[in-house]
Structures are given as C-alpha cells and as structure tokens.
Design a protein around this motif. Structure first.
Motif, short mmCIF file in Angstrom:
data_model
loop_
_atom_site.label_atom_id
_atom_site.label_comp_id
_atom_site.label_asym_id
_atom_site.label_seq_id
_atom_site.Cartn_x
_atom_site.Cartn_y
_atom_site.Cartn_z
N THR A 151 41.14 42.23 42.87
CA THR A 151 42.48 42.36 42.31
C THR A 151 42.58 41.55 41.03
OG1 THR A 151 44.85 42.24 42.81
CG2 THR A 151 43.47 40.43 43.62
N ASN A 152 43.72 41.65 40.38
CA ASN A 152 43.94 40.81 39.21
C ASN A 152 44.96 39.72 39.53
OD1 ASN A 152 46.69 41.73 38.60
ND2 ASN A 152 45.72 43.66 38.02
N ARG A 153 45.04 38.77 38.66
CA ARG A 153 45.89 37.59 38.86
C ARG A 153 47.36 37.95 39.07
NH1 ARG A 153 45.35 32.27 37.98
NH2 ARG A 153 47.16 31.12 37.22
N VAL A 161 38.03 38.42 41.39
CA VAL A 161 38.43 39.69 40.78
C VAL A 161 37.54 40.85 41.24
CG1 VAL A 161 38.67 40.94 38.59
CG2 VAL A 161 39.46 38.58 38.78
N TYR A 162 36.25 40.63 41.34
CA TYR A 162 35.32 41.72 41.63
C TYR A 162 34.80 41.73 43.08
CZ TYR A 162 35.56 41.95 36.61
OH TYR A 162 36.04 42.02 35.33
#
Length: 174
Positions: free
Chosen positions: A103-105, A125-126
């Motif tokens: 996901t992103n921040r 993130v990954y």
C-alpha cells in the motif's frame, strides 16, 4: 464571459488563483517504533520506514515478546481485525507493531485514522517483508517470543478472544 467575471470576483476578494488550496499533510496517527527494535529475532534482514519518521528500522532487531500484524487498506479482513490488535497494544502486556503492506502511505494513514489505530507501524510498500517470511496471504500475524523465535498465523480475521489465546499459547503472555 463567466470565467472573466469569476476571475474578477476572485481578484477583488484577494484570491490570485482558482485552484483549490493544497491540503497540509496529515501527521501519521502512529506511535514511534524505535524502542521496539532493540533485540534479535529470527526475522529477515530488512530495513523498513516507521510512519513517525527517523531512520529505517531493522526488522530483524525486533525484541520479543511481540506481535506483528500485517495489514493493507484493501484487505477487508485486515480492517476487521485491526481494532483487536490496537486493543492488545493498548493493554501493554506485549509489544504490538503493525506493518502496512502493499500500500501507500496516505491510504494506510487514512484507514488507521478511521479505525483509531495508533500502534507503532512500519510501511512495506511492496510487501517484501511478507514475501521474505514465505507468505503472500493476508491477514498475517507473526509472533516473536522472548528468545526471538518466530511463528506465524495466516487465516481469517482474528477477534479478541482468539488473538488473546494465541498470545498466551505462543508467547506465554496474558
């Protein structure tokens, strides 16, 4: 003609742009990660950022007993179980850390804010941490005992009763 009138009204009102104001970044709701990573666990040698900033955290230095909850905003079951992990963290009997994965921040901060999640949380993130543990499935919970031994639980969303039982069985806490 309408644009010209709008521009004139904005100019008279002291506005110089018709673009909406840029929102200020929302501070993350999470607690700091530093004090949790002072030991040695059977975890991958991987460095991830803590949401509160500072240097990346070496996940293999997690000191147990601890519970790691891997979650993602797009994972419905993760959202179901996150409040139980927050309640476990609030009791203070065991270290509880989240890992927002794949996901992103901003999406992670949004879900955490909506659910009232404040436990220390890392951003992956990954999904590298999860993959190095040998699983791609969510929800995922990792238990690290006081000797650094790691066991995992992959299954349906954990409720308070089941989570507390696993903490007692795997970590001898509670």
């Amino acid at each position: 003609m309408r644009r010209a009138v709008l521009a004139l009204v904005l100019l008279v009102a002291g506005c110089t742009s018709t673009a909406p104001p840029t929102p200020m970044p929302t501070p993350p709701p999470f607690r700091d990660c530093a004090s949790i990573f002072e030991g040695k666990a059977e975890l991958p040698e991987l460095a991830l950022p803590c949401f509160t900033g500072g240097q990346n955290v070496q996940v293999g230095r997690l000191s147990g007993p601890a519970v790691i909850n891997f979650w993602a905003p797009w994972c419905l079951e993760c959202g179901e179980e996150l409040p139980a992990f927050q309640r476990l963290a609030d009791r203070g009997q065991v270290k509880v850390i989240g890992v927002a994965t794949d996901t992103n921040r901003s999406a992670a901060i949004s879900l955490a804010t909506d659910l009232g999640v404040t436990m220390p949380t890392l951003l992956d993130v990954y999904g590298e941490f999860r993959r190095q543990l040998g699983t791609i499935n969510l929800p995922l919970t990792v238990f690290v005992d006081s000797n650094g031994k790691v066991t995992t639980y992959v299954g349906s969303a954990l409720k308070d009763e089941t989570l507390n039982k696993l903490v007692r069985e795997r970590l001898g806490v509670g």
